[in-house]
Design an enzyme around this catalytic site. Structure first.
Site, PDB file in Angstrom:
ATOM      1  CD  GLN A   1      -2.778   1.985   1.425  1.00 55.87           C
ATOM      2  OE1 GLN A   1      -3.288   1.158   0.785  1.00 55.87           O
ATOM      3  NE2 GLN A   1      -2.027   3.179   1.359  1.00 55.87           N
ATOM      4  CB  THR A   2       2.514   2.936  -1.372  1.00 57.88           C
ATOM      5  OG1 THR A   2       3.435   5.088  -1.124  1.00 57.88           O
ATOM      6  CG2 THR A   2       3.023   2.938  -2.825  1.00 57.88           C
ATOM      7  NE  ARG A   3      -0.783   9.778   2.105  1.00 62.22           N
ATOM      8  CZ  ARG A   3       0.489  10.400   3.156  1.00 62.22           C
ATOM      9  NH1 ARG A   3       1.056   9.491   3.997  1.00 62.22           N
ATOM     10  NH2 ARG A   3       0.729  11.627   3.614  1.00 62.22           N
TER      11      ARG A   3
ATOM     12  CG  HIS B   1      11.580   8.327  -2.919  1.00 64.19           C
ATOM     13  ND1 HIS B   1      12.172   9.124  -4.126  1.00 64.19           N
ATOM     14  CD2 HIS B   1      10.995   8.209  -2.990  1.00 64.19           C
ATOM     15  CE1 HIS B   1      11.006   9.770  -4.475  1.00 64.19           C
ATOM     16  NE2 HIS B   1      10.497  10.045  -2.705  1.00 64.19           N
TER      17      HIS B   1
ATOM     18  CG  HIS C   1       9.195   3.227  -0.742  1.00 67.38           C
ATOM     19  ND1 HIS C   1       9.658   4.494  -1.175  1.00 67.38           N
ATOM     20  CD2 HIS C   1       8.360   3.774   0.766  1.00 67.38           C
ATOM     21  CE1 HIS C   1       9.057   5.314  -0.265  1.00 67.38           C
ATOM     22  NE2 HIS C   1       8.504   5.280   0.043  1.00 67.38           N
TER      23      HIS C   1
ATOM     24  NE  ARG D   1       9.713   5.924  12.587  1.00 65.44           N
ATOM     25  CZ  ARG D   1       9.565   6.763  11.552  1.00 65.44           C
ATOM     26  NH1 ARG D   1       8.917   7.168  11.087  1.00 65.44           N
ATOM     27  NH2 ARG D   1       9.764   7.946  13.196  1.00 65.44           N
ATOM     28  CG  ASP D   2       3.195   7.197  11.219  1.00 63.47           C
ATOM     29  OD1 ASP D   2       2.966   6.920  12.112  1.00 63.47           O
ATOM     30  OD2 ASP D   2       4.078   8.150  10.480  1.00 63.47           O
ATOM     31  CG  HIS D   3      -0.008   1.460   7.155  1.00 66.81           C
ATOM     32  ND1 HIS D   3       0.870   0.198   6.298  1.00 66.81           N
ATOM     33  CD2 HIS D   3      -1.067   1.409   7.278  1.00 66.81           C
ATOM     34  CE1 HIS D   3       0.011  -0.112   5.304  1.00 66.81           C
ATOM     35  NE2 HIS D   3      -0.875   1.104   6.119  1.00 66.81           N
ATOM     36  CB  ALA D   4      -3.069   4.833   7.500  1.00 67.74           C
TER      37      ALA D   4
ATOM     38  NE  ARG E   1     -17.198  45.749  -4.753  1.00 67.80           N
ATOM     39  CZ  ARG E   1     -17.947  45.226  -4.073  1.00 67.80           C
ATOM     40  NH1 ARG E   1     -19.695  45.177  -4.091  1.00 67.80           N
ATOM     41  NH2 ARG E   1     -18.415  44.497  -2.473  1.00 67.80           N
TER      42      ARG E   1
ATOM     43  CB  ILE F   1     -12.046  46.907   1.352  1.00 66.74           C
ATOM     44  CG1 ILE F   1     -12.072  47.904   0.437  1.00 66.74           C
ATOM     45  CG2 ILE F   1     -12.212  46.939   3.133  1.00 66.74           C
ATOM     46  CD1 ILE F   1     -13.176  49.008   0.939  1.00 66.74           C
ATOM     47  CB  ALA F   2     -10.387  41.481   1.715  1.00 72.75           C
TER      48      ALA F   2
END
Ligand code: PPS
Length: 568
Positions: free
Chosen positions: A193-195, A199, A202, A288-291, A433, A473-474
């Site tokens: 699984q990857t998002r 590299h 991986h 490590r630190d999945h999702a 405007r 102006i915001a």
């Protein structure tokens, strides 16, 4: 572990003929236009990716999933898959009714037979599912700020899959993958699984996993929704395609998964395992630190780095997929090779580049070493993320009428055009405007619409590599924040407060408007009879009293240089 059951998994689609009939009849049903996340969820429900779910969770299922990761019938299911809707829509729907679920173009994808309608306790959902009701968590933020307040649940009848125009050949349903594995005689398949782009670390991880399990490899990246700020999936898929030929073709395949991630760490890891089991895989890599969702609002990690592995282990048998747990992979210089962080040879020099550091190097156009990634991947990333000095940005001036915004904005535009390299567009208050907002007045509602329009145009200019200079102006901080969010999705946003006092503006009264406002001839005039919320943390505040226009514009130029947006 037993060999995989590669028989077809249950889908929720009806036959072609029934689908045609349902489509015809659905014209009379109330319609819900699905959000991008709901489209992802619906697709995986219909294809069997979310087996054993038969639809959006009912209230009893939801309670069980939130509290104990189980549906009412006892099936393991860690993530609520719910249909959130607006109060207005929910008011017209009663359990027992069917509703048509449509994509954003109005194409009907499925029918939901509503059995349940309820108002969820979102704080409880956040605490139980994500571990904290902290808006720094993207899943919690979505829950509170994007998801509707009412949930509908019930079985889904699938009519047709959502249409995808991109990478069609790379998308597979669970049954298509199962058939593929069957055909090739792949008895054991490891899913990765990857998002993120792939590299070298991986690649090493996936090689080791496949070797360890003596299995084939499925690279299974998520292309639905990932963590905000991630590399977009178009770029990632081009990166994956570039490295695919570095894997032996006879043992490895890649398929894209239209999942909407929740970044729920340990619970999400279980969910990913169930989904991969449904896709016919026998092994699943949990690193490590999945999702992981990143840091919480106190700057600490939401979950422990190996918490996902621990939770997975306790449910592995029930999920029916074997976990391959890996430590963080690091590069050991002397060996010119990657190792899991707990297997580094004594005295080895460990090299690593974090995601944040990689983004910095891309942003600043710095070197990315060959030991870290593949030249093809780096080239692809650089194409999408050129250095800041080549990206678009927005300079957003805000201040009272007559404060000098337009004059400074004009001077800035000319200076930037003199430098060249990027097209410059000035969205001045008066000009906008006239051309974009001619029907609008100065009520809070109309001012907000006006500013959001400016923000939309500026974000498009920024996305396409240009420079947008805005000078309205915001007066409202919340609207300015909304514009900032819109623009920052594609580039830098520089808020410049032109801090001329109302007394000075009134003294100058270039257009004679303050006089008319004092006489009550102009209503809702900013600074006189309407509020102006002073920006608290603008990138720059310029004082115009006793300052030359040229110098004010130069201060902006210096700021842009300091931010790396222009080169001296
Ligand atoms: S806003 O609030 O941001 O939508 O306003 P903006 O579009 O920038 O306003 C543009 C010019 O409208 C003139 N004007 C008024 N300003 C404030 N309040 C009221 N009621 C009003 N009526 C007309 C004013 O000249 C603004 O121009 P600038 O360039 O700011 O002087």
């Amino acid at each position: 572990m037993s060999l995989p059951n590669l028989a077809p998994i249950r889908e929720l689609y009806v036959s072609y003929d029934s689908a045609q009939k349902l489509k015809h009849e659905a014209g009379d049903l109330p319609s819900w236009d699905l959000s991008p996340r709901q489209i992802c969820d619906l697709e995986l429900l219909m294809t069997g990716g979310f087996y054993p779910l038969k639809g959006f969770l009912t209230e009893a299922d939801y309670d069980g999933v939130v509290d104990g990761m189980r549906t009412a019938s006892g099936a393991l299911w860690p993530i609520p898959v719910t249909l959130d809707v607006s109060e207005k829509f929910a008011a017209g729907i009663e359990p027992g009714q069917d509703i048509a679920l449509r994509d954003q173009e109005g194409v009907i994808l499925a029918i939901l037979s509503v059995t349940d309608k309820w108002v969820p306790d979102k704080v409880r959902e956040a605490e139980r599912v994500f571990g904290a009701n902290d808006l720094a968590h993207p899943g919690v933020n979505y829950l509170h700020h994007v998801a509707g307040p009412v949930y509908l649940g019930g079985p889904v009848t699938g009519i047709q899959p959502p249409v995808h125009y991109d990478f069609k050949a790379r998308r597979d349903t669970p049954n298509e993958l199962r058939a593929y594995f069957r055909k090739l005689g792949w008895r054991k398949v490891v899913a990765f699984q990857t998002r993120n782009p792939l590299h070298r670390a991986h690649q090493e991880l996936t090689f080791r996993a496949a070797r360890e399990a003596q299995a084939n490899l499925l690279i299974h990246p998520v292309v639905g929704m990932t963590k905000p700020g991630d590399v977009d999936h178009f770029t990632r898929v081009r990166c994956y395609e570039a490295v695919l030929d570095k894997y032996p073709a006879s043992t490895t395949t890649m398929s894209l998964l239209n999942l909407a991630m929740r970044m729920a760490g340990p619970r999400e890891a279980l969910w990913h395992g169930l989904i991969r089991r449904n896709h016919g895989c026998t092994h699943f890599i949990v690193g490590r630190d999945h999702a992981g969702p990143g840091k919480n609002s106190h700057g600490r990690d939401f979950y422990g780095p190996y918490e996902a592995q621990e939770l997975f282990k306790t449910h592995e048998a029930e999920i029916g997929i074997e976990m391959l747990d890996f430590k963080h992979m690091v590069y050991v210089q002397e060996k010119a090779q990657y190792f899991p962080s707990n297997e580094v040879p004594d005295g080895g020099t460990v090299l690593d580049i974090s995601g944040t550091e990689l983004r910095r190097r891309l942003r600043e156009g710095l070197e990315i070493p060959d030991w870290f990634s593949f030249p093809e991947v780096v080239a692809e990333l650089r194409r999408t993320s050129p250095p800041r000095s080549k990206q678009g940005f927005t300079v957003f001036f805000t201040g009272l009428s007559g404060s000098g915004k337009s004059t400074i904005a004009n001077a800035l535009m000319v200076k930037l055009m003199e430098m060249g390299g990027r097209p410059v567009t000035l969205l001045d208050g008066d000009v906008v405007r006239k051309h974009l907002s001619s029907e609008l007045g100065f009520s809070k509602e109309h001012r907000d619409i006006n500013i959001r329009r400016i923000g939309y145009v500026a974000s498009e200019i920024t996305k396409n590599g240009g420079i947008a200079i805005c000078a309205p102006i915001a007066p409202y901080a919340a609207t300015r924040r909304a514009v900032r969010e819109m623009v920052e999705a594609s580039g830098a946003f520089i808020e410049v407060h032109v801090a001329t006092s109302v007394e000075e503006c009134e003294r100058r009264d270039r257009k004679g408007l303050y006089k008319l406002a004092r006489e009550g001839k102009i209503k809702e005039f900013t600074g006189i009879s309407d509020p102006y919320e002073v920006p608290e943390n603008p990138e720059l505040r310029v004082e115009t009293e006793n300052a030359e226009v040229d110098n004010c514009a130069h201060q902006v130029i210096l700021k842009l240089e300091q931010m790396g947006l222009i080169r001296a």
